[in-house]
Motif scaffolding. Structure first.
Motif, PDB file in Angstrom:
ATOM      1  N   LEU A 189       9.604  75.645  42.801  1.00 20.60           N
ATOM      2  CA  LEU A 189      10.834  76.071  43.281  1.00 20.60           C
ATOM      3  C   LEU A 189      10.773  77.347  44.034  1.00 20.60           C
ATOM      4  CD1 LEU A 189      13.768  75.739  43.269  1.00 20.60           C
ATOM      5  CD2 LEU A 189      14.180  76.284  41.647  1.00 20.60           C
ATOM      6  N   ILE A 190      10.994  77.856  45.027  1.00 20.42           N
ATOM      7  CA  ILE A 190      10.913  79.003  45.844  1.00 20.42           C
ATOM      8  C   ILE A 190      12.693  79.151  46.086  1.00 20.42           C
ATOM      9  CG2 ILE A 190       9.798  80.539  47.640  1.00 20.42           C
ATOM     10  CD1 ILE A 190       8.007  78.355  47.859  1.00 20.42           C
ATOM     11  N   ALA A 191      13.244  80.302  45.529  1.00 16.06           N
ATOM     12  CA  ALA A 191      14.705  79.828  46.667  1.00 16.06           C
ATOM     13  C   ALA A 191      15.313  81.908  45.698  1.00 16.06           C
ATOM     14  CB  ALA A 191      15.464  79.127  44.819  1.00 16.06           C
ATOM     15  N   PRO A 192      15.794  82.318  46.545  1.00 12.54           N
ATOM     16  CA  PRO A 192      16.234  83.471  46.507  1.00 12.54           C
ATOM     17  C   PRO A 192      17.196  83.863  45.805  1.00 12.54           C
ATOM     18  CG  PRO A 192      15.919  83.670  49.294  1.00 12.54           C
ATOM     19  CD  PRO A 192      15.161  82.421  48.190  1.00 12.54           C
ATOM     20  N   ARG A 193      17.284  84.673  44.517  1.00 12.16           N
ATOM     21  CA  ARG A 193      18.250  84.579  43.892  1.00 12.16           C
ATOM     22  C   ARG A 193      18.849  86.297  43.935  1.00 12.16           C
ATOM     23  NH1 ARG A 193      14.791  81.348  42.314  1.00 12.16           N
ATOM     24  NH2 ARG A 193      15.184  80.744  39.603  1.00 12.16           N
ATOM     25  N   VAL A 200      12.054  72.708  47.533  1.00 15.05           N
ATOM     26  CA  VAL A 200      11.628  72.262  46.293  1.00 15.05           C
ATOM     27  C   VAL A 200      10.372  71.699  46.099  1.00 15.05           C
ATOM     28  CG1 VAL A 200      14.289  71.088  46.523  1.00 15.05           C
ATOM     29  CG2 VAL A 200      12.665  71.490  44.523  1.00 15.05           C
ATOM     30  N   ARG A 201       9.990  71.131  45.393  1.00 17.07           N
ATOM     31  CA  ARG A 201       9.129  70.218  44.870  1.00 17.07           C
ATOM     32  C   ARG A 201       9.061  69.360  43.820  1.00 17.07           C
ATOM     33  NH1 ARG A 201       4.146  71.448  46.559  1.00 17.07           N
ATOM     34  NH2 ARG A 201       3.019  72.285  44.992  1.00 17.07           N
ATOM     35  N   LEU A 202       9.961  68.149  43.786  1.00 10.97           N
ATOM     36  CA  LEU A 202       9.963  67.836  42.278  1.00 10.97           C
ATOM     37  C   LEU A 202       9.109  66.686  41.846  1.00 10.97           C
ATOM     38  CD1 LEU A 202      13.388  66.858  43.067  1.00 10.97           C
ATOM     39  CD2 LEU A 202      13.663  68.587  42.122  1.00 10.97           C
ATOM     40  N   ASN A 203       9.016  66.656  40.157  1.00 15.90           N
ATOM     41  CA  ASN A 203       8.212  65.352  39.971  1.00 15.90           C
ATOM     42  C   ASN A 203       9.046  64.065  38.937  1.00 15.90           C
ATOM     43  OD1 ASN A 203       5.900  66.204  39.784  1.00 15.90           O
ATOM     44  ND2 ASN A 203       6.444  67.951  38.360  1.00 15.90           N
ATOM     45  N   LEU A 204       9.586  62.997  40.284  1.00 16.61           N
ATOM     46  CA  LEU A 204      10.106  61.806  39.506  1.00 16.61           C
ATOM     47  C   LEU A 204       9.293  60.440  39.476  1.00 16.61           C
ATOM     48  CD1 LEU A 204      12.488  63.085  42.363  1.00 16.61           C
ATOM     49  CD2 LEU A 204      13.221  63.220  40.027  1.00 16.61           C
ATOM     50  N   LEU A 208       7.123  68.912  50.286  1.00 14.92           N
ATOM     51  CA  LEU A 208       8.229  70.012  49.861  1.00 14.92           C
ATOM     52  C   LEU A 208       9.328  69.417  50.634  1.00 14.92           C
ATOM     53  CD1 LEU A 208       7.813  73.511  48.264  1.00 14.92           C
ATOM     54  CD2 LEU A 208       6.832  73.508  50.781  1.00 14.92           C
ATOM     55  N   LEU A 209      10.442  69.492  50.241  1.00 18.79           N
ATOM     56  CA  LEU A 209      11.577  70.301  51.165  1.00 18.79           C
ATOM     57  C   LEU A 209      12.074  71.283  50.715  1.00 18.79           C
ATOM     58  CD1 LEU A 209      13.459  67.307  48.628  1.00 18.79           C
ATOM     59  CD2 LEU A 209      11.979  66.862  50.756  1.00 18.79           C
ATOM     60  N   LYS A 210      12.554  71.645  52.195  1.00 12.99           N
ATOM     61  CA  LYS A 210      13.695  72.348  52.517  1.00 12.99           C
ATOM     62  C   LYS A 210      14.765  72.709  52.332  1.00 12.99           C
ATOM     63  CE  LYS A 210      13.833  76.055  56.805  1.00 12.99           C
ATOM     64  NZ  LYS A 210      13.366  76.181  58.470  1.00 12.99           N
ATOM     65  N   LEU A 211      15.767  72.871  51.905  1.00 15.05           N
ATOM     66  CA  LEU A 211      16.953  73.268  51.484  1.00 15.05           C
ATOM     67  C   LEU A 211      17.733  74.215  52.080  1.00 15.05           C
ATOM     68  CD1 LEU A 211      16.959  71.552  48.140  1.00 15.05           C
ATOM     69  CD2 LEU A 211      17.553  70.219  50.163  1.00 15.05           C
ATOM     70  N   LEU A 216      21.574  72.873  42.575  1.00 12.42           N
ATOM     71  CA  LEU A 216      20.218  71.138  42.959  1.00 12.42           C
ATOM     72  C   LEU A 216      19.918  70.373  42.227  1.00 12.42           C
ATOM     73  CD1 LEU A 216      17.512  71.059  45.062  1.00 12.42           C
ATOM     74  CD2 LEU A 216      16.551  71.581  43.049  1.00 12.42           C
ATOM     75  N   LEU A 217      20.456  69.308  42.925  1.00  8.83           N
ATOM     76  CA  LEU A 217      21.250  67.987  42.549  1.00  8.83           C
ATOM     77  C   LEU A 217      19.838  66.658  42.603  1.00  8.83           C
ATOM     78  CD1 LEU A 217      23.773  69.531  43.383  1.00  8.83           C
ATOM     79  CD2 LEU A 217      25.132  68.000  41.618  1.00  8.83           C
ATOM     80  N   VAL A 218      19.820  66.197  42.151  1.00 13.76           N
ATOM     81  CA  VAL A 218      19.209  64.532  42.485  1.00 13.76           C
ATOM     82  C   VAL A 218      20.083  63.483  42.029  1.00 13.76           C
ATOM     83  CG1 VAL A 218      17.346  63.173  42.076  1.00 13.76           C
ATOM     84  CG2 VAL A 218      16.739  66.221  42.096  1.00 13.76           C
TER      85      VAL A 218
END
Length: 508
Positions: free
Chosen positions: A411-415, A427-431, A465-468, A482-484
């Motif tokens: 997860l790369i998301a600026p704070r 974001v990249r997820l394990n699902l 890898l998803l770009k949101l 972030l919701l799945v």
């Protein structure tokens, strides 16, 4: 002795569907409310108070009070107009306007060089869902309005075609429910033949659409909720933010609209959208709805407003059933079915809510004094309707989302950001293997969706890898979630998994 229906009312009904923006002139009929029985006045009075009192507790009490009064007067105006009718059969002039809508939709879709068989039917100022409901209304009139067959048969046939080409599943369910309940109280041979003929045409059109792979018809067999589960979850966040008063009548759109998105009206058949006039934009996108009557009412007017609405609905439905009014029951029940995943009761709107409340007024005007509809029958109907139409709340409470093994692989998301516009997260997820939707939403007092992307989890390893990206609120601090969700929209508004972080805006 029957009352004579005013000529202007017949003209109003004929023009309602194609020129629905003139419908509010129905407030001129308000004096006709005196034709309602005294018991109905008590019900209407409770409804009015249930809308007005919560408005005084909202974050914008003056504006909310004025808007609540405006909607209440519109509802009462349409009911008063209905009270001026001798019976719901005098809604027949509506068929003239519906026919104009059908011809306009087909003509302009073809005129724009679009094939109505290769996409959902469009209209200059109606959505495909509204066109589907227009088709359903034409079917109910053809079956139950009475009159000569020379106009009922063509109207019903054309209405069936519009219903199919709209590709709208809610209106299809509404049409079937209304026809079934109307027939239940008027079982005669002519109506039965009409329903059988209509069912045969509907089934034949559906079969041909499937064989020819027509998109509008093919989508009628799909069971997903078309992203409404995301809208329902956002609406729940609005309800949690103002649990007592709601945010005010017509004010839900200010919370549901994505950050930074301008106000638009309806899409044209070629996909272009019309910007809102300035006075509508100041209200904050009032056309954005919760796509469920219970969530809409709770979000706007809180528990008291919800109770007032369902008490009124229960009395109206019970009265229609006890009067054995086939057309009234078809319209009321069909539009209530449609409001489970839409909101067909809001006025002003695209003629649908107006038709509902006119029909309600006609039914209440013929309700005898001391009717059980204002008693045990109305109470039972109100409780049943509330339970049936509150399924996003009930499903979420009784059947929580199943536990899945989900985790963040990256997860790369600026704070801390200098500009909340064009925010980007990776974001990249394990699902578990399968299709999903990944949604990014911004939250302050409540939440709204920024972007939603589909993703398929492979049999082994993380997702791609998803770009949101999108605009966040122009605020010093906010929560980003972030919701799945499952790949197909479901009736459960809660996500399968979620995480969140705080984003702060720093000085430039």
């Amino acid at each position: 002795m029957q009352r004579r229906t005013g000529g202007w009312i017949r003209v109003w009904l004929a023009l309602l569907a194609p020129l629905y923006f003139f419908a509010p002139v129905a407030v001129l009929a308000l004096p006709a409310l005196r034709r309602l029985p005294r018991a109905a006045w008590w019900v209407l009075g409770f409804y009015a108070l249930s809308q007005q009192l919560p408005a005084l507790l909202t974050p914008e009490p003056l504006l909310s009070s004025g808007l609540a009064l405006g909607r209440t007067l519109l509802v009462f105006g349409f009911m008063a107009l209905g009270a001026s009718l001798n019976s719901t059969r005098q809604l027949a002039p509506l068929g003239v306007g519906l026919a104009l809508v059908y011809v306009t939709a087909l003509g302009l879709t073809v005129g724009d060089g679009l094939n109505p068989l290769s996409q959902r039917l469009g209209h200059p100022y109606m959505t495909p869902i509204t066109l589907g409901l227009a088709g359903a209304a034409g079917i109910w009139l053809a079956l139950f309005a009475g009159g000569r067959l020379w106009w009922r048969v063509p109207l019903g046939t054309l209405a069936l075609g519009i219903l199919l080409l709209s590709g709208s599943r809610g209106p299809l369910a509404a049409a079937l429910a209304g026809a079934a309940l109307g027939f239940a109280v008027r079982q005669n041979r002519r109506v039965a033949l009409g329903i059988l003929a209509g069912a045969a045409l509907l089934a034949g059109g559906f079969y041909l659409g499937q064989r020819l792979d027509l998109p509008a018809v093919s989508r009628l067999s799909k069971a997903d909720t078309s992203g409404r589960d995301l809208v329902w979850n956002n609406a729940l966040s609005v309800i949690r933010s103002e649990p007592v008063s709601g945010v005010g009548t017509y004010r839900l759109g200010t919370r549901l609209s994505p950050p930074g998105e301008g106000c638009t009206l309806w899409p044209a058949p070629d996909g272009r959208v019309t910007p809102c006039p300035t006075w509508i934009e100041r209200l904050g996108q009032p056309w954005l709805i919760a796509h469920n009557v219970t969530l809409q009412q709770l979000a706007e007017t809180g528990p008291l407003g919800l109770l007032g609405l369902f008490v009124l609905l229960g009395v109206v439905v019970a009265a229609a059933w006890r009067q054995r009014d086939p057309l009234g029951l078809a319209i009321l029940s069909g539009l209530l079915v449609a409001t489970a995943n839409d909101n067909t009761l809001i006025v002003p709107g695209a003629f649908v809510g107006e038709l509902f409340w006119v029909t309600a007024g006609s039914v209440l005007a013929r309700m005898p004094q001391g009717s059980p509809a204002v008693g045990w029958a109305g109470g039972a109907a109100a409780a049943g309707l509330m339970a049936a139409l509150s399924f996003p709340l009930l499903v979420g409470a009784l059947r929580p989302a199943p536990d899945i093994k989900a985790s963040l692989d990256a997860l790369i998301a600026p704070r801390d950001v200098q500009d909340t516009q064009n925010y980007q997260a990776f974001v990249r997820l394990n699902l578990p293997p399968g299709p999903y939707r990944v949604s990014l939403r911004a939250c302050q007092r409540s939440c709204s969706t920024v972007i939603t992307l589909p993703v398929t989890a492979p049999a082994s390893g993380p997702t791609p890898l998803l770009k949101l990206g999108g605009h966040l609120y122009d605020a010093a601090q906010q929560r980003v979630e972030l919701l799945v969700y499952p790949g197909q929209g479901s009736v459960r508004p809660q996500p399968l998994a979620q995480t969140s972080w705080v984003v702060k805006r720093t000085p430039k």
